[in-house]
Design a protein around this motif. Structure first.
Motif, PDB file in Angstrom:
ATOM      1  N   ASP A  17      59.712  44.544  35.104  1.00 16.70           N
ATOM      2  CA  ASP A  17      59.573  45.866  34.092  1.00 16.70           C
ATOM      3  C   ASP A  17      58.584  46.383  33.805  1.00 16.70           C
ATOM      4  OD1 ASP A  17      62.462  45.397  33.448  1.00 16.70           O
ATOM      5  OD2 ASP A  17      62.296  43.788  32.168  1.00 16.70           O
ATOM      6  N   ALA A  18      57.330  45.532  33.963  1.00 15.02           N
ATOM      7  CA  ALA A  18      55.844  46.263  33.758  1.00 15.02           C
ATOM      8  C   ALA A  18      55.091  45.497  34.458  1.00 15.02           C
ATOM      9  CB  ALA A  18      55.551  45.892  32.229  1.00 15.02           C
ATOM     10  N   ILE A  19      53.953  46.012  35.035  1.00 18.39           N
ATOM     11  CA  ILE A  19      52.780  45.543  35.605  1.00 18.39           C
ATOM     12  C   ILE A  19      51.564  46.044  35.090  1.00 18.39           C
ATOM     13  CG2 ILE A  19      51.907  45.188  38.038  1.00 18.39           C
ATOM     14  CD1 ILE A  19      54.377  45.841  39.168  1.00 18.39           C
ATOM     15  N   SER A  20      50.438  45.125  35.164  1.00 17.56           N
ATOM     16  CA  SER A  20      49.273  45.552  34.699  1.00 17.56           C
ATOM     17  C   SER A  20      48.168  44.831  35.359  1.00 17.56           C
ATOM     18  CB  SER A  20      48.965  45.315  33.063  1.00 17.56           C
ATOM     19  OG  SER A  20      47.747  45.377  32.596  1.00 17.56           O
ATOM     20  N   ILE A  21      47.070  45.510  35.598  1.00 18.59           N
ATOM     21  CA  ILE A  21      46.069  44.981  36.631  1.00 18.59           C
ATOM     22  C   ILE A  21      44.872  45.008  36.082  1.00 18.59           C
ATOM     23  CG2 ILE A  21      45.878  46.793  38.060  1.00 18.59           C
ATOM     24  CD1 ILE A  21      45.378  44.867  40.516  1.00 18.59           C
ATOM     25  N   ASN A  22      43.953  43.913  36.113  1.00 18.59           N
ATOM     26  CA  ASN A  22      42.582  43.796  35.534  1.00 18.59           C
ATOM     27  C   ASN A  22      41.916  43.206  36.640  1.00 18.59           C
ATOM     28  OD1 ASN A  22      40.455  44.155  34.020  1.00 18.59           O
ATOM     29  ND2 ASN A  22      41.082  42.992  32.383  1.00 18.59           N
ATOM     30  N   ARG A  42      40.082  40.211  44.608  1.00 18.56           N
ATOM     31  CA  ARG A  42      40.804  41.428  44.168  1.00 18.56           C
ATOM     32  C   ARG A  42      41.797  41.953  45.223  1.00 18.56           C
ATOM     33  NH1 ARG A  42      41.220  45.378  40.434  1.00 18.56           N
ATOM     34  NH2 ARG A  42      41.350  47.092  40.992  1.00 18.56           N
ATOM     35  N   THR A  43      41.577  41.805  46.635  1.00 15.41           N
ATOM     36  CA  THR A  43      42.154  42.323  47.544  1.00 15.41           C
ATOM     37  C   THR A  43      43.559  41.613  47.517  1.00 15.41           C
ATOM     38  OG1 THR A  43      41.302  40.709  49.135  1.00 15.41           O
ATOM     39  CG2 THR A  43      40.240  43.096  49.334  1.00 15.41           C
ATOM     40  N   GLU A  44      43.732  40.035  47.124  1.00 15.57           N
ATOM     41  CA  GLU A  44      44.773  39.377  47.053  1.00 15.57           C
ATOM     42  C   GLU A  44      45.712  39.946  45.807  1.00 15.57           C
ATOM     43  OE1 GLU A  44      46.016  37.282  49.130  1.00 15.57           O
ATOM     44  OE2 GLU A  44      44.404  37.385  50.584  1.00 15.57           O
ATOM     45  N   ALA A  45      45.023  40.323  44.789  1.00 13.78           N
ATOM     46  CA  ALA A  45      45.645  40.869  43.677  1.00 13.78           C
ATOM     47  C   ALA A  45      46.290  42.072  44.037  1.00 13.78           C
ATOM     48  CB  ALA A  45      44.564  40.960  42.429  1.00 13.78           C
ATOM     49  N   LEU A  46      45.618  42.940  44.737  1.00 12.72           N
ATOM     50  CA  LEU A  46      46.269  44.328  45.313  1.00 12.72           C
ATOM     51  C   LEU A  46      47.411  43.966  46.141  1.00 12.72           C
ATOM     52  CD1 LEU A  46      42.995  46.326  45.630  1.00 12.72           C
ATOM     53  CD2 LEU A  46      44.654  46.272  43.861  1.00 12.72           C
ATOM     54  N   LYS A  47      47.259  43.073  47.203  1.00  8.25           N
ATOM     55  CA  LYS A  47      48.444  42.759  47.845  1.00  8.25           C
ATOM     56  C   LYS A  47      49.771  42.133  47.102  1.00  8.25           C
ATOM     57  CE  LYS A  47      45.869  41.287  51.850  1.00  8.25           C
ATOM     58  NZ  LYS A  47      45.453  40.346  52.879  1.00  8.25           N
ATOM     59  N   PHE A  48      49.562  41.350  46.100  1.00  6.72           N
ATOM     60  CA  PHE A  48      50.401  40.878  45.177  1.00  6.72           C
ATOM     61  C   PHE A  48      51.126  41.980  44.529  1.00  6.72           C
ATOM     62  CE2 PHE A  48      52.178  39.266  41.318  1.00  6.72           C
ATOM     63  CZ  PHE A  48      53.084  38.403  41.645  1.00  6.72           C
ATOM     64  N   MET A  49      50.425  43.126  43.990  1.00  5.41           N
ATOM     65  CA  MET A  49      51.051  44.292  43.334  1.00  5.41           C
ATOM     66  C   MET A  49      51.747  45.118  44.158  1.00  5.41           C
ATOM     67  SD  MET A  49      49.106  47.140  41.006  1.00  5.41           S
ATOM     68  CE  MET A  49      48.344  47.927  42.689  1.00  5.41           C
ATOM     69  N   LYS A  50      51.357  45.395  45.416  1.00  8.63           N
ATOM     70  CA  LYS A  50      52.091  45.972  46.585  1.00  8.63           C
ATOM     71  C   LYS A  50      53.441  45.322  46.791  1.00  8.63           C
ATOM     72  CE  LYS A  50      48.159  48.459  48.444  1.00  8.63           C
ATOM     73  NZ  LYS A  50      47.368  48.710  49.738  1.00  8.63           N
ATOM     74  N   TRP A  51      53.347  44.034  46.742  1.00  8.00           N
ATOM     75  CA  TRP A  51      54.564  43.170  46.940  1.00  8.00           C
ATOM     76  C   TRP A  51      55.571  43.382  45.982  1.00  8.00           C
ATOM     77  CZ3 TRP A  51      56.700  39.084  44.580  1.00  8.00           C
ATOM     78  CH2 TRP A  51      57.842  38.570  45.298  1.00  8.00           C
ATOM     79  N   LEU A  52      55.099  43.547  44.677  1.00  7.53           N
ATOM     80  CA  LEU A  52      56.054  43.613  43.436  1.00  7.53           C
ATOM     81  C   LEU A  52      56.467  44.879  43.494  1.00  7.53           C
ATOM     82  CD1 LEU A  52      53.913  42.107  40.559  1.00  7.53           C
ATOM     83  CD2 LEU A  52      55.918  41.303  41.545  1.00  7.53           C
ATOM     84  N   LEU A  53      55.702  45.944  43.858  1.00  6.82           N
ATOM     85  CA  LEU A  53      56.262  47.314  43.883  1.00  6.82           C
ATOM     86  C   LEU A  53      57.121  47.802  45.210  1.00  6.82           C
ATOM     87  CD1 LEU A  53      53.038  48.923  42.617  1.00  6.82           C
ATOM     88  CD2 LEU A  53      55.167  48.600  41.135  1.00  6.82           C
ATOM     89  N   ASN A  54      56.914  46.914  46.381  1.00  5.34           N
ATOM     90  CA  ASN A  54      57.823  47.383  47.428  1.00  5.34           C
ATOM     91  C   ASN A  54      58.940  46.720  47.631  1.00  5.34           C
ATOM     92  OD1 ASN A  54      58.568  48.479  49.900  1.00  5.34           O
ATOM     93  ND2 ASN A  54      56.571  48.405  50.960  1.00  5.34           N
ATOM     94  N   PRO A  55      60.298  47.115  47.399  1.00  2.10           N
ATOM     95  CA  PRO A  55      61.339  46.077  47.806  1.00  2.10           C
ATOM     96  C   PRO A  55      61.365  45.823  49.239  1.00  2.10           C
ATOM     97  CG  PRO A  55      61.876  48.283  47.258  1.00  2.10           C
ATOM     98  CD  PRO A  55      60.648  48.458  46.950  1.00  2.10           C
ATOM     99  N   ASN A  56      60.919  46.613  50.062  1.00  2.65           N
ATOM    100  CA  ASN A  56      61.167  46.254  51.423  1.00  2.65           C
ATOM    101  C   ASN A  56      60.315  45.091  52.034  1.00  2.65           C
ATOM    102  OD1 ASN A  56      62.928  48.432  51.912  1.00  2.65           O
ATOM    103  ND2 ASN A  56      61.137  50.091  52.197  1.00  2.65           N
ATOM    104  N   GLN A  57      59.105  44.849  51.512  1.00  4.66           N
ATOM    105  CA  GLN A  57      58.324  43.421  51.815  1.00  4.66           C
ATOM    106  C   GLN A  57      59.047  42.326  51.097  1.00  4.66           C
ATOM    107  OE1 GLN A  57      54.375  44.397  50.398  1.00  4.66           O
ATOM    108  NE2 GLN A  57      54.109  45.820  51.920  1.00  4.66           N
ATOM    109  N   ARG A  58      59.862  42.238  50.385  1.00  5.15           N
ATOM    110  CA  ARG A  58      60.439  41.024  49.734  1.00  5.15           C
ATOM    111  C   ARG A  58      61.316  40.265  50.625  1.00  5.15           C
ATOM    112  NH1 ARG A  58      62.387  43.809  44.758  1.00  5.15           N
ATOM    113  NH2 ARG A  58      60.513  45.110  44.596  1.00  5.15           N
TER     114      ARG A  58
END
Length: 58
Positions: A17-22, A42-58
């Motif tokens: 439902d919600a994502i926040s990155i810091n 930080r690059t690992e955090a960004l990869k995880f965020m992209k995974w959360l947002l992109n249903p094709n990578q799951r």
């Protein structure tokens, strides 16, 4: 569904439902409630965020 990073598994119950990155941390809300994950890079955090947002990578 789970995401593996550095021999550690992060479990996520979609939909998210919600994502926040810091810096190196990502907070998200899924079916189980609020979760916060901190990554060594930080690059690992960004990869995880992209995974959360992109249903094709799951």
């Amino acid at each position: 569904m789970s995401y593996k990073v550095d021999n550690y598994e992060i479990n996520v119950c979609f939909p998210v439902d919600a994502i926040s990155i810091n810096k190196n941390s990502i907070a998200f809300t899924d079916k189980q409630g609020k979760n916060k994950q901190t990554f060594s890079k930080r690059t690992e955090a960004l990869k995880f965020m992209k995974w959360l947002l992109n249903p094709n990578q799951r």
